[in-house]
Motif scaffolding. Structure first.
Motif, PDB file in Angstrom:
ATOM      1  N   ALA A 280      68.952 -71.310  36.491  1.00 27.22           N
ATOM      2  CA  ALA A 280      68.695 -70.084  37.252  1.00 27.22           C
ATOM      3  C   ALA A 280      69.825 -69.808  38.230  1.00 27.22           C
ATOM      4  O   ALA A 280      70.312 -68.676  38.346  1.00 27.22           O
ATOM      5  N   GLU A 281      70.267 -70.848  38.926  1.00 24.32           N
ATOM      6  CA  GLU A 281      71.306 -70.642  39.942  1.00 24.32           C
ATOM      7  C   GLU A 281      72.653 -70.335  39.312  1.00 24.32           C
ATOM      8  O   GLU A 281      73.468 -69.613  39.896  1.00 24.32           O
ATOM      9  N   ASN A 282      72.893 -70.845  38.102  1.00 22.68           N
ATOM     10  CA  ASN A 282      74.114 -70.442  37.379  1.00 22.68           C
ATOM     11  C   ASN A 282      74.068 -68.961  37.028  1.00 22.68           C
ATOM     12  O   ASN A 282      75.066 -68.244  37.147  1.00 22.68           O
ATOM     13  N   GLN A 283      72.898 -68.506  36.592  1.00 22.88           N
ATOM     14  CA  GLN A 283      72.733 -67.085  36.273  1.00 22.88           C
ATOM     15  C   GLN A 283      72.845 -66.238  37.538  1.00 22.88           C
ATOM     16  O   GLN A 283      73.499 -65.193  37.540  1.00 22.88           O
ATOM     17  N   PHE A 284      72.243 -66.707  38.614  1.00 23.34           N
ATOM     18  CA  PHE A 284      72.323 -65.975  39.883  1.00 23.34           C
ATOM     19  C   PHE A 284      73.771 -65.895  40.365  1.00 23.34           C
ATOM     20  O   PHE A 284      74.189 -64.891  40.944  1.00 23.34           O
ATOM     21  N   ALA A 285      74.536 -66.978  40.128  1.00 23.87           N
ATOM     22  CA  ALA A 285      75.932 -66.992  40.567  1.00 23.87           C
ATOM     23  C   ALA A 285      76.730 -65.899  39.872  1.00 23.87           C
ATOM     24  O   ALA A 285      77.587 -65.249  40.487  1.00 23.87           O
ATOM     25  N   GLN A 286      76.453 -65.665  38.592  1.00 21.38           N
ATOM     26  CA  GLN A 286      77.137 -64.586  37.862  1.00 21.38           C
ATOM     27  C   GLN A 286      76.787 -63.228  38.454  1.00 21.38           C
ATOM     28  O   GLN A 286      77.649 -62.363  38.629  1.00 21.38           O
ATOM     29  N   GLN A 287      75.510 -63.042  38.774  1.00 24.92           N
ATOM     30  CA  GLN A 287      75.088 -61.775  39.386  1.00 24.92           C
ATOM     31  C   GLN A 287      75.714 -61.610  40.773  1.00 24.92           C
ATOM     32  O   GLN A 287      76.131 -60.505  41.145  1.00 24.92           O
ATOM     33  N   SER A 288      75.775 -62.698  41.515  1.00 27.09           N
ATOM     34  CA  SER A 288      76.391 -62.651  42.844  1.00 27.09           C
ATOM     35  C   SER A 288      77.872 -62.313  42.744  1.00 27.09           C
ATOM     36  O   SER A 288      78.402 -61.539  43.553  1.00 27.09           O
ATOM     37  N   ASP A 289      78.551 -62.892  41.751  1.00 22.67           N
ATOM     38  CA  ASP A 289      79.976 -62.593  41.550  1.00 22.67           C
ATOM     39  C   ASP A 289      80.187 -61.109  41.255  1.00 22.67           C
ATOM     40  O   ASP A 289      81.130 -60.492  41.758  1.00 22.67           O
ATOM     41  N   GLN A 290      79.306 -60.538  40.428  1.00 21.51           N
ATOM     42  CA  GLN A 290      79.445 -59.124  40.097  1.00 21.51           C
ATOM     43  C   GLN A 290      79.206 -58.235  41.306  1.00 21.51           C
ATOM     44  O   GLN A 290      79.877 -57.218  41.489  1.00 21.51           O
ATOM     45  N   LYS A 291      78.273 -58.644  42.154  1.00 15.71           N
ATOM     46  CA  LYS A 291      78.051 -57.875  43.387  1.00 15.71           C
ATOM     47  C   LYS A 291      79.254 -57.995  44.315  1.00 15.71           C
ATOM     48  O   LYS A 291      79.679 -57.004  44.928  1.00 15.71           O
ATOM     49  N   LEU A 292      79.816 -59.198  44.411  1.00  7.41           N
ATOM     50  CA  LEU A 292      81.004 -59.374  45.248  1.00  7.41           C
ATOM     51  C   LEU A 292      82.144 -58.506  44.743  1.00  7.41           C
ATOM     52  O   LEU A 292      82.829 -57.832  45.521  1.00  7.41           O
ATOM     53  N   LEU A 293      82.354 -58.515  43.430  1.00 11.11           N
ATOM     54  CA  LEU A 293      83.417 -57.697  42.839  1.00 11.11           C
ATOM     55  C   LEU A 293      83.196 -56.225  43.162  1.00 11.11           C
ATOM     56  O   LEU A 293      84.134 -55.517  43.554  1.00 11.11           O
ATOM     57  N   ALA A 294      81.960 -55.756  43.020  1.00 14.01           N
ATOM     58  CA  ALA A 294      81.652 -54.350  43.306  1.00 14.01           C
ATOM     59  C   ALA A 294      81.829 -54.032  44.783  1.00 14.01           C
ATOM     60  O   ALA A 294      82.383 -52.987  45.145  1.00 14.01           O
ATOM     61  N   ASP A 295      81.381 -54.941  45.646  1.00 14.31           N
ATOM     62  CA  ASP A 295      81.471 -54.697  47.092  1.00 14.31           C
ATOM     63  C   ASP A 295      82.921 -54.653  47.564  1.00 14.31           C
ATOM     64  O   ASP A 295      83.300 -53.787  48.366  1.00 14.31           O
ATOM     65  N   VAL A 296      83.729 -55.596  47.085  1.00 14.05           N
ATOM     66  CA  VAL A 296      85.137 -55.605  47.494  1.00 14.05           C
ATOM     67  C   VAL A 296      85.859 -54.384  46.916  1.00 14.05           C
ATOM     68  O   VAL A 296      86.676 -53.746  47.582  1.00 14.05           O
ATOM     69  N   THR A 297      85.532 -54.055  45.673  1.00 10.45           N
ATOM     70  CA  THR A 297      86.127 -52.868  45.046  1.00 10.45           C
ATOM     71  C   THR A 297      85.853 -51.619  45.881  1.00 10.45           C
ATOM     72  O   THR A 297      86.760 -50.844  46.192  1.00 10.45           O
ATOM     73  N   ASN A 298      84.591 -51.421  46.251  1.00  8.99           N
ATOM     74  CA  ASN A 298      84.226 -50.244  47.035  1.00  8.99           C
ATOM     75  C   ASN A 298      84.888 -50.263  48.410  1.00  8.99           C
ATOM     76  O   ASN A 298      85.328 -49.217  48.908  1.00  8.99           O
ATOM     77  N   PHE A 299      84.979 -51.445  49.010  1.00  7.14           N
ATOM     78  CA  PHE A 299      85.636 -51.549  50.321  1.00  7.14           C
ATOM     79  C   PHE A 299      87.106 -51.150  50.217  1.00  7.14           C
ATOM     80  O   PHE A 299      87.619 -50.397  51.053  1.00  7.14           O
ATOM     81  N   LEU A 300      87.790 -51.642  49.189  1.00  8.97           N
ATOM     82  CA  LEU A 300      89.213 -51.328  49.041  1.00  8.97           C
ATOM     83  C   LEU A 300      89.431 -49.853  48.738  1.00  8.97           C
ATOM     84  O   LEU A 300      90.367 -49.229  49.255  1.00  8.97           O
ATOM     85  N   ILE A 301      88.564 -49.278  47.905  1.00 11.86           N
ATOM     86  CA  ILE A 301      88.694 -47.854  47.596  1.00 11.86           C
ATOM     87  C   ILE A 301      88.504 -47.015  48.861  1.00 11.86           C
ATOM     88  O   ILE A 301      89.247 -46.064  49.119  1.00 11.86           O
ATOM     89  N   ASP A 302      87.508 -47.389  49.676  1.00 10.91           N
ATOM     90  CA  ASP A 302      87.205 -46.626  50.883  1.00 10.91           C
ATOM     91  C   ASP A 302      88.255 -46.820  51.984  1.00 10.91           C
ATOM     92  O   ASP A 302      88.433 -45.927  52.819  1.00 10.91           O
ATOM     93  N   ASN A 303      88.940 -47.963  51.980  1.00  7.43           N
ATOM     94  CA  ASN A 303      89.813 -48.288  53.104  1.00  7.43           C
ATOM     95  C   ASN A 303      91.305 -48.331  52.762  1.00  7.43           C
ATOM     96  O   ASN A 303      92.117 -48.607  53.642  1.00  7.43           O
TER      97      ASN A 303
END
Length: 441
Positions: A280-303
């Motif tokens: 479960a935590e391996n699967q959660f880690a993949q989801q967390s990575d995708q959220k991190l990628l999306a969050d950093v992407t949006n931050f860089l686009i906005d800033n």
């Protein structure tokens, strides 16, 4: 031929090409000479038409063709030699005073350039890197799901405690038509569960969506409702019962463990729970990575601020594709694609700044790993290297697949770069807390 660039601003330029007779005259004469034996003009035998008449009848068309060839070749060579980082492709400017009879012919092409900008991957931010933990409740629920999945279904004529009820939720106004199998424990309110007790197949139970489950997000899974609609949704839904089943739970023994994970891999309930937690935590880690990628992407686009040749790109969008777009359609398409274009430029800058390149070995390794994972999902846990290499070779012979895999490799490299550079704050959460954070709640 004279070719020069005229800067309009930092991201817009015009290429000016001045063509003189010297650039095309020889080729035009050659084409006319070739045409003479084949020319047909009324009053003259074929092949006996005077040259001046051939030039009069065919000369202008040949001249236009040869000039277009000259400027097309010259423009291509010029762009290669200048190594311009363009967005889109050159657009010819319309000149209302242009005449093919002029001694000097001037052709102008608009071009849009990729902007120069600074990128700070380590800028201060509020981004969170979530570490999602499988809590005791989640693990126990998964153990019960395994027992039910491998247990023995026992049909019931009426709904009783510990029964699973299969049926379809309907609400025509909201377009809800979703089949589901439910345990009565899924409901937040005990009174809701009691509505089902004693009911039979074909009976209809009506419930309200508001507060139906402990977490409103469960409406997304159970009733196939979109995320934007689940909160504070308060409508009546009719559930028509189609099947009622109790379950004789599977015994948690070695036979079940071997069936699940292979002989001897798991030998006790504690080991089973540890395995569930790890998976479960391996699967959660993949989801967390995708959220991190999306969050950093949006931050860089906005800033990360830079200008794009937007008006040029809107005009260019009208000219590409099988269907020509109207100005309004191009405006809408640009609005849809601008964010993606900005990130493409940011991604390229980030990889270049960090000296990260995508080579064939990266692509091959990524594809090999993806193929092995896919084969494992279908039960092929130990494919030979030859089998995998054969599939990889077939995949990488397809240009569309190469492009898709390259994008995934770039995304993976960006994720690793963001983990290293983005200074995200680490926070440990449960899966439910992560879901809430993922939807901005």
């Amino acid at each position: 031929m004279d070719i020069k660039r005229v800067a309009i601003d930092a991201v817009n330029e015009v290429i000016v090409m001045t063509v003189t007779p010297m650039d095309y005259k020889g080729q035009v004469q050659k084409r006319i000479n070739e045409k003479m034996p084949l020319a047909t003009v009324k009053g003259f035998r074929k092949g006996a038409v005077p040259k001046d008449l051939v030039e009069k009848q065919y000369g202008k068309g040949i001249k236009i063709e040869e000039i277009n060839k000259v400027i097309e070749l010259a423009l291509s060579r010029y762009l290669q030699s200048e190594r311009l980082n363009m967005l889109g492709s050159p657009l010819p400017k319309i000149n209302g005073n242009f005449s093919w009879d002029d001694a000097e012919l001037v052709f102008e092409y608009e071009i849009g350039l990729a902007p120069e900008f600074e990128l700070n991957l380590e800028a201060e931010n509020d981004i969170v890197k979530y570490v999602v933990k499988a809590d005791t409740k989640l693990i126990e629920e998964q153990v019960q799901r395994i027992q039910k999945q491998f247990g023995k279904a026992i049909p019931h004529t009426v709904v009783a405690e510990n029964c699973d009820v299969t049926g379809t939720f309907i609400n025509e106004e909201k377009g809800i038509n979703a089949k589901a199998t439910l345990s009565l424990t899924i409901f937040k309110d005990r009174k809701t569960a009691e509505l089902f007790l004693g009911k039979k197949v074909d009976d209809v139970v009506t419930v309200n969506t508001q507060g139906l489950f402990e977490d409103d997000h469960q409406l997304m899974d159970v009733m196939k409702i979109g995320h934007d609609d689940v909160h504070e949704l308060a409508v009546e839904v009719a559930f028509t019962i189609e099947a009622i089943n109790g379950t004789e739970l599977a015994e948690l023994n070695q036979e079940l463990f071997d069936k699940l994970f292979g002989e001897g891999k798991i030998a006790s309930l504690d080991e089973l729970k540890a395995k569930i937690k790890m998976d479960a935590e391996n699967q959660f880690a993949q989801q967390s990575d995708q959220k991190l990628l999306a969050d950093v992407t949006n931050f860089l686009i906005d800033n990360t601020k830079f200008e794009l040749p937007s008006e040029f790109l809107k005009k260019w969008l009208q000219t590409v594709g099988d269907k020509k777009l109207s100005p309004a359609e191009a405006e809408a398409e640009y609005a849809r694609s601008e964010k993606g274009l900005r990130f493409q430029l940011i991604e390229g800058k980030a990889l270049a700044q960090s000296n990260i390149q995508i080579n064939f070995e990266d692509l091959k390794a990524f594809t090999t790993n993806a193929i092995r994972q896919q084969m494992a999902q279908y039960g092929q846990t130990n494919p030979t290297d030859q089998e995998v290499e054969s599939i990889v070779a077939r995949v990488l012979s397809n240009q569309d697949e190469v492009r898709r895999m390259s994008e995934q490799v770039a995304s993976d490299k960006m994720l690793q770069l963001f983990k290293e550079k983005a200074n995200a704050k680490t926070k440990e959460v449960s899966y439910q807390e992560f879901i809430a954070a993922s939807y901005g709640e």
